[in-house]
Design a protein around this motif. Structure first.
Motif, short mmCIF file in Angstrom:
data_model
loop_
_atom_site.label_atom_id
_atom_site.label_comp_id
_atom_site.label_asym_id
_atom_site.label_seq_id
_atom_site.Cartn_x
_atom_site.Cartn_y
_atom_site.Cartn_z
N THR A 195 8.84 -7.94 -10.33
CA THR A 195 7.63 -7.24 -9.92
C THR A 195 6.48 -8.22 -9.70
N THR A 196 5.55 -7.83 -8.86
CA THR A 196 4.40 -8.69 -8.56
C THR A 196 3.06 -7.99 -8.77
N SER A 197 3.09 -6.65 -8.89
CA SER A 197 1.85 -5.91 -9.09
C SER A 197 2.19 -4.54 -9.65
N MET A 198 1.26 -3.99 -10.43
CA MET A 198 1.47 -2.64 -10.98
C MET A 198 1.54 -1.62 -9.86
N TYR A 199 0.68 -1.77 -8.85
CA TYR A 199 0.67 -0.90 -7.68
C TYR A 199 0.88 -1.77 -6.43
N PRO A 200 1.82 -1.42 -5.55
CA PRO A 200 2.09 -2.25 -4.36
C PRO A 200 0.86 -2.49 -3.50
N GLU A 201 -0.04 -1.50 -3.46
CA GLU A 201 -1.21 -1.63 -2.59
C GLU A 201 -2.30 -2.53 -3.19
N CYS A 202 -2.18 -2.87 -4.48
CA CYS A 202 -3.18 -3.72 -5.13
C CYS A 202 -2.78 -5.18 -5.02
N LYS A 203 -3.55 -5.95 -4.28
CA LYS A 203 -3.23 -7.36 -4.04
C LYS A 203 -4.12 -8.31 -4.82
N THR A 204 -5.26 -7.79 -5.31
CA THR A 204 -6.19 -8.62 -6.08
C THR A 204 -6.64 -7.84 -7.32
N LEU A 205 -7.29 -8.52 -8.25
CA LEU A 205 -7.80 -7.86 -9.45
C LEU A 205 -8.89 -6.85 -9.10
N ASP A 206 -9.65 -7.12 -8.05
CA ASP A 206 -10.66 -6.16 -7.60
C ASP A 206 -10.00 -4.88 -7.11
N ASP A 207 -8.88 -5.01 -6.38
CA ASP A 207 -8.14 -3.82 -5.93
C ASP A 207 -7.71 -2.98 -7.14
N LEU A 208 -7.25 -3.65 -8.18
CA LEU A 208 -6.74 -2.96 -9.36
C LEU A 208 -7.85 -2.17 -10.05
N PHE A 209 -9.02 -2.81 -10.20
CA PHE A 209 -10.13 -2.12 -10.88
C PHE A 209 -10.70 -1.01 -10.00
N SER A 216 -30.05 -4.63 -7.72
CA SER A 216 -30.15 -3.19 -7.44
C SER A 216 -31.24 -2.87 -6.42
N LYS A 217 -32.03 -3.87 -6.04
CA LYS A 217 -33.12 -3.64 -5.09
C LYS A 217 -32.56 -3.27 -3.71
N PRO A 218 -33.30 -2.44 -2.96
CA PRO A 218 -32.79 -1.93 -1.67
C PRO A 218 -32.33 -3.03 -0.71
N GLU A 219 -33.08 -4.14 -0.68
CA GLU A 219 -32.71 -5.20 0.28
C GLU A 219 -31.37 -5.85 -0.04
N GLN A 220 -30.92 -5.73 -1.32
CA GLN A 220 -29.65 -6.34 -1.71
C GLN A 220 -28.45 -5.47 -1.33
N LYS A 221 -28.68 -4.21 -1.02
CA LYS A 221 -27.58 -3.31 -0.70
C LYS A 221 -26.91 -3.66 0.63
N LYS A 222 -27.58 -4.50 1.44
CA LYS A 222 -27.03 -4.87 2.75
C LYS A 222 -26.07 -6.06 2.66
N ILE A 223 -25.91 -6.60 1.45
CA ILE A 223 -25.04 -7.77 1.27
C ILE A 223 -23.60 -7.40 1.60
N VAL A 224 -22.95 -8.25 2.39
CA VAL A 224 -21.55 -8.06 2.73
C VAL A 224 -20.72 -8.87 1.74
N VAL A 225 -19.85 -8.18 1.01
CA VAL A 225 -19.05 -8.83 -0.02
C VAL A 225 -17.88 -9.56 0.62
N SER A 226 -17.70 -10.83 0.23
CA SER A 226 -16.56 -11.62 0.71
C SER A 226 -15.41 -11.43 -0.26
N LYS A 227 -14.48 -10.57 0.10
CA LYS A 227 -13.39 -10.20 -0.81
C LYS A 227 -12.42 -11.37 -1.00
N PRO A 228 -11.81 -11.46 -2.20
CA PRO A 228 -10.83 -12.53 -2.44
C PRO A 228 -9.49 -12.21 -1.77
N SER A 229 -8.69 -13.25 -1.61
CA SER A 229 -7.31 -13.07 -1.17
C SER A 229 -6.41 -13.25 -2.39
N PRO A 230 -5.15 -12.81 -2.32
CA PRO A 230 -4.26 -12.90 -3.50
C PRO A 230 -4.12 -14.30 -4.07
#
Length: 713
Positions: free
Chosen positions: A69-83, A258-272
């Motif tokens: 096995t490589t993951s608890m859920y096949p669709e979860c590829k990173t720890l962020d996916d899992l949480f 939490s300030k409004p201007e920070q909500k526009k930040i684009v998150v750079s997601k990790p890869s496996p």
């Protein structure tokens, strides 16, 4: 009537009553408990070599047909996916809990000293959704402080809810986390920060004094983010930091994010294959090594661990008190949040009603939390074992006889597959309640657990106790004992995420051709085997190898696979010493036996190849040593003086020898001299790791003079 006659009469009466009770309850208990199935599950085949040869890799018989096995859920590829998946499934469930501090009071001790004690309230819980919201705010706040993806930051703090929130933030935003134990020495902390060149360190208010010593020698650091306080509270404390370093509270970073201007930040997601953690081990030799662990590695490791933990789910409550900078605790908590369990945070100083920081008459954390799951390192379980027996032996004659009879009675029935509900309720409930009363599973890891202690915990805490085996280099995954397995002193079958290969070590006479069991150095292979050591390609090439396309980590431990496919660790290459007469002795095996002597709190066996015997360095149990001295007419001496008293030292050696002989140690394995030390070996002394493994070289260097004296050099 003499006490001996009282004991004999009572034992016969108890035997008669238990015989009648067993006759009456045998059929209903057999129908309800099905001991035949219990024994069958315990003895079932658990693993086998993939091609039938002992020299082949061994895999669990439960590995899916699709492979490891490589993951608890096949669709979860990173720890962020899992949480993220956990947050969707368990959005309003309690996730992380912290006890409210009501007051701190001074408590006079019998010896005249005054200690500060805590009065704590109930647990305050944050739901999965609330934790997810804090993660986003903290991540956006870090970006506002110029933290960029794939740029490392350090977490240097005790185990607490903010530690996990900070780590999950880093997993989501692709900031590799560098973990440092809160108990590491100054030199090791400086080494970890300078080697990874981090600019931002997340620490706690309690560790600021220690960290102030570090900052002048870590020029890369620009920000210190402090958990557990507000900036207003920080401003009240005069923190001395070099010019150019910003000190800010974690809450203020969250407010910034939490300030409004920070909500526009684009998150750079990790890869496996991105690095999630650079985990600095508090290793037993030299400076700590940074183990590079990817998202894929941790997902793989937790998939195997979750499968082996019976019925782990959202009804479980886990108490988090071991260092989160240790892979055992980090892996356990990732498993818990993946299935919706709640984690209540604690510390060794507040864990139980009798813990050192709990005010007399107040409740410890487990009493309030009532956890269903608990992990521990063997040194903690050994202490519980010794303290419990010390309490039993100091009780009245009737209570001693009753407890020991019940203990033997339950042991006999457990081996046959039966439980003993009446004993559990009448005799062992008070011990079970020490950990809250609801613990259903206990897991030991980090070092070998003695069979005596494991069986004691089984019986007295009325739940299965399993050992796990793994290393930082394998994400803590390797094996875990099935909780239906009733044997002791084994670490179980390989997890479904990895396989284990035994490599012949001819010099030590360990080969896969040995009878009755194949033996050899344990190599763990699979997706949980990490990327290697940070900035250390030579050591990486030495310890990580590829065989047939599978990446293995060479553990240095010697193991054997027994008839049901369970692994037993029987030695360690570095712990084997050939004495002058040519015989190999195992330092760790001797220590495992002798540490169970009631007089021993901690022990390190020393053996030099140019000598023909071994000697021992011992931290004795203070209460036991004082009682031993009093019994020989040595009174009015403090503990430190007793440790140097020749008569006391000689008596300790005699007691140790008798204990070793009863445990079937060979004469050559018994120490011929001992030295006693009054100060315990704690992680912050540098003599043991955070899992309380001995740092042999450090200990031998520190006590070089005492060792030379014992050897007559």
């Amino acid at each position: 009537m003499s006490s001996e006659l009282v004991v004999t009469t009572l034992v016969y009466a108890l035997k008669a009553v238990s015989f009648v009770y067993d006759l009456i309850t045998f059929i209903p208990y057999y129908i309800v408990q099905r001991p035949d199935n219990v024994v069958k599950k315990s003895r079932r085949l658990k693993a086998k070599p993939v091609s039938g040869k002992p020299s082949d890799p061994w895999r669990s018989v439960d590995v899916p047909s699709s492979g490891l096995t490589t993951s608890m859920y096949p669709e979860c590829k990173t720890l962020d996916d899992l949480f993220t998946k956990a947050c969707k499934l368990y959005s309003n469930n309690p996730c992380l809990g912290t006890r409210e501090v009501l007051s701190e009071e001074e408590e006079p001790q019998p010896n005249g000293k005054v200690f500060k004690k805590l009065v704590l309230g109930s647990y305050q819980w944050e739901t999965y959704n609330e934790v997810a919201k804090r993660i986003i705010h903290f991540g956006n706040g870090l970006i506002a402080l110029k933290q960029t993806p794939k740029t490392k930051l350090v977490i240097f703090a005790e185990t607490r809810a903010e530690w996990m929130i900070a780590a999950q933030t880093c997993f989501r935003y692709n900031f590799p986390v560098v973990t440092l134990y809160a108990t590491l020495g100054i030199d090791a902390i400086i080494h970890g920060i300078n080697e990874t060149q981090v600019a931002r360190v997340i620490t706690s208010l309690e560790l600021i004094p220690k960290f102030q010593e570090v900052l002048p020698l870590t020029p890369s650091v620009t920000h210190v983010i402090v958990m557990g306080c507000t900036t207003a509270e920080l401003n009240k404390i005069k923190i001395k930091v070099p010019e150019g370093i910003t000190v800010i509270s974690m809450l203020d970073v969250e407010n910034l994010g939490s300030k409004p201007e920070q909500k526009k930040i684009v998150v750079s997601k990790p890869s496996p294959d991105d690095i999630a953690v650079v985990m600095y081990t508090s290793g037993s030799t030299g400076l700590p090594k940074g183990v590079m662990i990817s998202h894929r590695n941790l997902l793989c490791g937790t998939s195997g661990q979750i499968e082996r933990i019976t019925d782990l789910g959202d009804k479980d409550v886990y108490v988090g008190y071991l260092p989160l900078a240790h892979v055992l605790e980090l892996g356990a908590e990732i498993c818990c949040v993946a299935v919706g369990a709640r984690i209540g945070y604690s510390s060794p100083n507040t864990l139980t009603d009798k813990s050192s920081k709990i005010k007399r008459g107040s409740s410890g954390d487990v009493t309030v939390l009532k956890p269903t799951l608990i992990a521990a390192v063997p040194v903690i379980m050994d202490r519980i074992y010794k303290n419990a027996w010390e309490k039993v032996n100091s009780s009245s004659l009737i209570k001693r006889v009753l407890f020991k009879f019940a203990y033997e009675y339950k042991l006999k029935h457990l081996v046959q597959g039966f439980d003993t509900p009446l004993c559990n309720k009448v005799i062992f409930k008070s011990i079970k309640d020490l950990l809250g009363g609801d613990v259903r599973l206990m897991l030991s890891g980090g070092a070998p657990l003695s069979g005596t202690t494991q069986r004691f915990m089984n019986i007295c805490f009325c739940c299965p106790v399993g050992q796990g085996y793994g290393l930082t280099e394998t994400c803590g995954a390797g094996t875990v004992v099935e909780f239906t397995d009733q044997t002791t002193e084994r670490v179980g079958a390989p997890l479904i995420c990895n396989e284990i290969l035994l490599r012949d070590w001819v010099e030590g006479s360990y080969t896969t051709n040995n009878k009755p069991y194949p033996q050899g150095e344990v190599l763990i292979g699979g997706g949980n085997v990490t990327q290697g050591y940070y900035n250390n390609p030579e050591k990486t090439a030495e310890d990580f190898i590829s065989i047939g396309g599978t990446r293995y980590f060479c553990t240095g431990d010697i193991g054997q696979f027994e008839e049901d496919g369970s692994l037993k660790i029987i030695d360690r290459k570095k712990d084997l010493v050939k004495l002058q007469h040519g015989e190999y002795i195992s330092l760790a095996q001797i220590e495992t036996v002798l540490k169970m002597c009631p007089l021993v709190e901690q022990i390190c066996i020393v053996a030099h190849s140019e000598q023909d015997n071994v000697v021992a360095l011992i931290v004795p149990n203070e209460t036991r040593l004082e009682a031993l001295a009093k019994g020989r007419g040595i009174v009015n001496f403090d503990f430190k003086t007793l440790c140097k008293n020749e008569q006391v030292v000689s008596t300790v050696l005699k007691e140790l020898t008798n204990h070793g002989l009863k445990a079937k140690l060979q004469r050559v394995e018994l120490p011929v001299k001992v030295s006693l030390f009054p100060e315990p070996w704690m992680p912050d002394t540098g003599l043991v790791t955070d899992a309380f493994k001995l740092k042999r070289k450090v200990i031998e260097d520190r006590f070089k003079a005492e060792i030379a004296t014992m050897y007559g050099l």
